[in-house]
Design a protein around this motif. Structure first.
Motif, short mmCIF file in Angstrom:
data_model
loop_
_atom_site.label_atom_id
_atom_site.label_comp_id
_atom_site.label_asym_id
_atom_site.label_seq_id
_atom_site.Cartn_x
_atom_site.Cartn_y
_atom_site.Cartn_z
N THR A 29 1.55 -8.91 1.08
CA THR A 29 0.95 -9.28 -0.64
C THR A 29 1.47 -10.70 -1.14
O THR A 29 1.10 -10.59 -2.57
CB THR A 29 1.14 -7.95 -0.88
N ARG A 75 -8.39 -5.46 -1.61
CA ARG A 75 -8.09 -6.75 -1.35
C ARG A 75 -9.43 -7.51 -0.75
O ARG A 75 -9.68 -8.19 -1.44
CB ARG A 75 -6.69 -7.12 -1.34
N SER A 112 -1.99 3.63 3.41
CA SER A 112 -2.51 3.44 2.66
C SER A 112 -2.34 1.98 2.35
O SER A 112 -2.74 0.71 1.17
CB SER A 112 -0.90 4.34 1.84
N LYS A 113 -0.90 0.98 3.07
CA LYS A 113 -1.56 0.01 2.81
C LYS A 113 -2.32 -0.87 3.38
O LYS A 113 -2.91 -2.09 2.96
CB LYS A 113 0.44 -0.61 3.16
N ALA A 146 -5.53 0.24 1.41
CA ALA A 146 -4.73 -1.50 0.11
C ALA A 146 -5.45 -2.74 0.73
O ALA A 146 -6.46 -3.51 -0.25
CB ALA A 146 -3.89 -1.61 -0.51
N ALA A 147 -5.16 -3.52 1.65
CA ALA A 147 -5.62 -4.82 1.97
C ALA A 147 -6.99 -4.57 2.20
O ALA A 147 -7.85 -6.10 1.70
CB ALA A 147 -4.81 -4.77 3.82
N TYR A 171 -7.70 -10.79 -1.11
CA TYR A 171 -7.34 -10.71 -0.41
C TYR A 171 -6.73 -12.21 1.03
O TYR A 171 -7.10 -13.09 0.53
CB TYR A 171 -7.55 -9.58 1.21
N LYS A 178 1.74 6.61 5.41
CA LYS A 178 2.28 5.61 4.15
C LYS A 178 2.18 3.88 4.17
O LYS A 178 1.35 3.56 4.01
CB LYS A 178 4.19 5.27 4.05
N LEU A 179 1.90 4.06 5.54
CA LEU A 179 1.44 1.83 6.50
C LEU A 179 0.09 2.48 6.25
O LEU A 179 -0.43 1.71 5.96
CB LEU A 179 1.95 1.83 7.41
N LYS A 229 -5.44 0.64 12.08
CA LYS A 229 -5.89 2.07 11.04
C LYS A 229 -6.37 3.05 12.11
O LYS A 229 -5.57 3.98 12.27
CB LYS A 229 -6.87 1.71 10.20
N ILE A 265 -0.64 -7.09 6.37
CA ILE A 265 -0.52 -6.43 5.31
C ILE A 265 0.04 -6.57 4.35
O ILE A 265 -0.01 -6.38 2.96
CB ILE A 265 -0.60 -4.55 5.33
N ARG A 286 1.91 -9.97 10.28
CA ARG A 286 1.36 -8.67 9.28
C ARG A 286 0.76 -8.95 8.46
O ARG A 286 0.60 -9.10 7.07
CB ARG A 286 3.39 -8.56 7.54
#
Length: 153
Positions: free
Chosen positions: A134, A106, A98-99, A102-103, A112, A95-96, A49, A132, A130
């Motif tokens: 899910t 989790r 936000s993923k 979210a991870a 997670y 957008k990545l 990030k 992120i 990867r």
């Protein structure tokens, strides 16, 4: 524009770290998603990030400094195309983020590393590649096959 492309090439090497500072890497020999693994993946996600945010800040400052000054229409069109691609890339990375967030949520919630469809653990190799993710590879493949069938109908 070349400076933007050079910066992108240089920044790719910092996109996702391969290990944390102490050299730790999760292994199948330990309990799945133990606190050390959670800390490892949190650090990996945070570094990813931070890297994206640094690139976005660089793009913004480059946009403010470099105005389109090309006199030739072809050169100007080429520069505008390059900037358009750069901005689309930044939008995908937004957008990545936000993923990634979210991870990290989790991880906080203890969810997670577990498939959102089957509840099974996602392989460490998949999470390394990867972070992120899910779904397990199998659940992801089923999901993609279902999407393909739905689009064809």
């Amino acid at each position: 524009m070349a400076t933007v492309l050079n910066r992108l090439d240089e920044s790719e090497q910092f996109a996702v770290p391969t290990s944390t500072d102490d050299g730790y890497r999760p292994s199948a020999d330990e309990a799945f998603m133990n606190p050390r693994q959670q800390a490892y993946f949190r650090a990996k996600l945070q570094a990813w990030k931070d890297s994206i945010l640094r690139e976005a800040a660089g793009t913004l400052s480059q946009l403010q400094v470099d105005t389109l000054r090309e006199a030739d229409l072809t050169d100007r069109a080429s520069s505008e195309t390059d900037w358009s691609i750069e901005l689309r890339t930044r939008d995908r990375q937004r957008k990545l983020i936000s993923k990634i967030e979210a991870a990290m949520r989790r991880i906080d919630e203890g969810e997670y590393g577990y498939c959102e469809v089957t509840g099974e653990p996602i392989s460490l190799a998949r999470l390394e590649a990867r972070p992120i993710a899910t779904m397990t590879v199998e659940a992801q493949e089923r999901h993609e096959r279902h999407e393909k069938v739905s689009r064809e109908e």
